[in-house]
Scaffold this active site. Structure first.
Site, short mmCIF file in Angstrom:
data_model
loop_
_atom_site.label_atom_id
_atom_site.label_comp_id
_atom_site.label_asym_id
_atom_site.label_seq_id
_atom_site.Cartn_x
_atom_site.Cartn_y
_atom_site.Cartn_z
N CYS A 277 37.51 46.94 46.66
CA CYS A 277 36.07 47.06 46.65
C CYS A 277 35.75 48.48 46.23
CB CYS A 277 35.55 46.77 48.05
SG CYS A 277 33.79 47.08 48.21
N HIS B 57 36.29 38.18 50.69
CA HIS B 57 37.05 39.42 50.68
C HIS B 57 37.31 39.82 52.13
CE1 HIS B 57 36.83 41.04 46.38
NE2 HIS B 57 36.46 39.77 46.33
N ASN C 18 40.44 41.01 48.14
CA ASN C 18 40.38 39.57 48.35
C ASN C 18 41.25 39.16 49.54
OD1 ASN C 18 39.18 38.15 45.68
ND2 ASN C 18 40.23 40.05 45.13
N HIS D 236 34.65 32.16 48.28
CA HIS D 236 35.41 33.33 47.80
C HIS D 236 35.15 34.47 48.78
CE1 HIS D 236 36.76 36.10 44.40
NE2 HIS D 236 36.06 36.95 45.13
N ARG E 170 42.76 37.88 37.84
CA ARG E 170 41.42 38.32 37.45
C ARG E 170 40.84 39.29 38.49
NH1 ARG E 170 36.31 39.05 38.99
NH2 ARG E 170 36.39 37.09 40.16
N ASP E 171 40.43 38.77 39.65
CA ASP E 171 39.77 39.64 40.62
C ASP E 171 40.72 40.68 41.17
OD1 ASP E 171 37.52 40.51 41.92
OD2 ASP E 171 37.59 39.02 43.52
#
Lengths: 311, 311
Positions: free
Chosen positions: A242, A211, A251, A209, A17-18
Site C-alpha cells: 500500500c 488487503h 494483499n 478483494h 498484477r497487484d
C-alpha cells in the site's frame, strides 16, 4: 459462525498484477512468465496476469504484451488483465487476455488520483470497452476500488457502492469485484455489504478483494464467506503493498488463505504444498521478505522434533 | 456472524511476559518497568508483567522480582505472573503478584519440553501452589498450552483439554486460559471448543490466548467472541514469537485487536492512540520491526492527502 463449510471457495491469484505492480525492483519478463506458468499448475481457475495501464504510471508491468504472449495457457484457467480505459482494453484484447478487469474507485478523489478521471468519465470509458468486447469471447469484470474505505475520504457510503454495482450491471459486465484497496474493511461491515450485494448479484458473479493492511484480511474473507461470497482474490506470499502504509502488508496471502481453508475443511482445489514451494522462491526473486506467514511457519502438519535430551 | 457486538471484549496485555521472554536482546529492568507503567495507563484491567521460571530457561525475564518491585501499580489493574511450579509461586508471592498464572501443556511432549515435567507432575505441583495461596488475596489462573495443536504431536484431542479444564476446576482455580501456543488453531475449531468449555465455565473465567503464527489470530478471536468468550490475551506490537517458526509472527497484536474492536463497535476500554504511540517505541527498544500492522498503517481515520496536482 456457520456450520456448513462444504461450499468451494474460489481463490483468484493476483500476485502477477497487484503483487508485482508496486515492486521497486524490475522483474524480468521471463521471470514473470515463469511465475505465472507455475501458478497455472497449482489449481487456480483464474489468474490476474498483468495490467494494461500507462507504462509511466506502472512501469513494473510495462511488458504486459510480452507476458501474455509468453505464458503457457492451461485449459480451465482464465487469464485476466486489469485495464483502466479503452486504450488498455485494446492492448489487452490484442494480447489475448481472456477477461478484462475494469477498475474505478467508489471514492471520487481516489479515482482521480488513480486514473486522473472522474468516476463518470471512467464509466463512460467502460461503455466503450463493452462495445469493443461485443462479439468477442472475452468476458468483463468490474472492480469497485476503495469499496470499504478511502485513504483520502475515509468512510464510503454503501449507497455509492451499490450505485456502481448497478452501473456495472447495466453495462452488462459478467462480474463485479468489491475491493478493499487499502485494507480498511472490517468483518461486520463486510458481512453486511456482501449480504446486500448478493440480493442483486449471484454469488458466482461476485469477487471480494481484501488487503491485510491492518491485519484483518482473513477475518474479512471468513465474514464474506459466511455472508455467501465464494470468490476471493489473493496474492502469493502476500505480495503487494500500500503506497500509503510503508511496511504494512499488502494483499491477503494466497497460501495463508488456502491453509485456513484446509484447516477448516473448506475446499479450494489449490495445491498448497506446490504453492508454498513457489512462495518460498519469492524473496530471492524480489530481494525482500514476504508478509505471508505459512511459508515461514509451515503447515500444522509439519511437525517438529522434540529437543534433544527429552524422550 | 452475530449481530450483537455490544459486549465488552477484555484485552489482557502480555507483552512484558510472553512478548519479551523470547527477545534475544537484554531489556533493562528500568525499561521493562517503564513499559509496564505505560501499559498501566492505557486502560487494561490485567497485565502479565513477568514470569518466575528458571533464569537458565528464560534469562530474558530473570529480573522478575525487580520488575514487580519497581512498577507503579494502578488501581483496577491486576498484575499477573506466570509460574510453572511451587518455587515460582513462592517467588511470585514474595514479589506481590496479584495473580499467578499456572501453565502446563495439553500435549505431554510439549509439557516435557517446556517444564521437564509430565502433566501429572505439573498438576501435583499446582496443588501445592493452591495450598500456598490459600488465605492470601492472590488469585490463580490455569493455562492449558498447546490447546489447539502441538508442534511435536500435532492434533490435540478435545477430551484431553476438557480433562485439564476439569482438573483446574477441581483444584479451585478462578480462571482458565486456553492457549494456542504455536498458532495452530482455526476459527471453526475455536468456535466449537469455546462453546463446549463455556458449558462448564462462566465467560468471565475463560481467557483465550492466540498466536498469529499462521495469520489466523484475529480470526480466531472473532470466532471465540461469537462463541461467547470475552477475555483475550494480546501483546503490544505483536511482540513474541515462536521458536519453531523463525520469522513468523508471535502473539496477536494488542493494537491490531483493539483497532478491530473499534472498527466493529466492540467496546474494550483501551486507549488506542496511547497504545499506538507506545507500540511505535518498541522497534527502538528491541532493535527490530514489530509484526503489528496498525502501528505501521495507522488507523482508518488517519487520512492521507491527495497527491499534488489533483483537486
Amino acid at each position: 459462525m456457520i456450520s456448513d463449510y462444504s461450499q468451494r471457495l474460489i481463490v483468484q491469484e493476483v500476485a502477477p498484477r497487484d503483487g508485482l505492480q508496486i515492486e521497486p525492483m524490475w522483474v524480468a519478463t521471463q521471470d514473470k512468465i515463469a511465475l505465472i506458468d507455475q501458478l497455472s499448475l497449482a489449481g487456480f481457475s483464474r489468474i490476474e496476469a498483468g495490467s494494461f495501464v500507462s507504462p509511466r504510471a506502472v512501469p513494473a508491468l510495462r511488458d504486459g504484451e510480452q507476458v501474455f504472449g509468453g505464458i503457457v495457457r492451461q485449459p480451465g484457467v482464465t487469464y485476466v488483465a486489469l485495464i483502466p480505459n479503452l486504450k488498455g482494453a485494446q492492448r489487452a484484447l490484442a494480447a489475448k487476455a481472456d477477461e478484462l478487469n475494469l477498475v474505478l474507485s467508489a471514492s471520487q478523489s481516489h479515482n482521480l488520483a488513480n486514473t486522473r478521471m472522474s468516476r463518470e468519465q471512467s464509466l463512460a470509458g467502460f461503455a466503450e470497452v463493452v462495445e469493443l468486447a461485443r462479439g468477442t469471447s472475452v468476458s468483463l469484470n468490474g472492480t469497485v476500488a476503495t469499496t470499504f474505505g478511502c485513504p483520502f475520504e475515509g468512510h464510503i457510503d454503501e449507497k455509492v457502492v451499490m450505485g456502481l454495482v448497478d452501473a456495472y450491471q447495466r453495462l452488462g459486465l459478467q462480474g463485479v469485484t468489491l475491493a478493499d484497496t487499502t485494507g480498511m474493511a472490517n468483518p461486520r461491515q463486510v458481512y453486511g455489504l456482501v449480504r446486500r450485494v448478493l440480493e442483486q448479484l449471484p454469488a458466482d458473479a461476485l469477487t471480494l478483494h481484501f488487503h491485510n493492511t491492518r491485519g484483518l484480511g482473513l477475518s474479512n474473507v471468513l465474514a464474506a464467506y459466511e455472508a455467501g461470497a465464494r470468490r476471493f482474490d489473493a496474492s502469493l506470499g502476500g505480495l503487494g503493498g500500500c503506497p500509503f502504509a510503508p511496511g504494512a502488508s499488502g494483499n491477503i496471502c494466497t497460501e495463508d488463505l488456502v491453509n485456513l481453508c484446509e484447516e477448516m475443511g473448506i475446499p479450494t482445489g489449490i495445491d498448497l504444498p506446490r504453492l508454498l514451494e513457489l512462495s518460498r522462491t519469492l524473496p530471492a526473486l524480489l530481494g525482500h521478505e514476504m508478509p505471508g506467514q505459512v511459508a515461514k511457519a509451515g503447515r500444522n502438519r509439519d511437525l517438529h522434533r522434540l529437543p534433544p535430551g527429552l524422550v
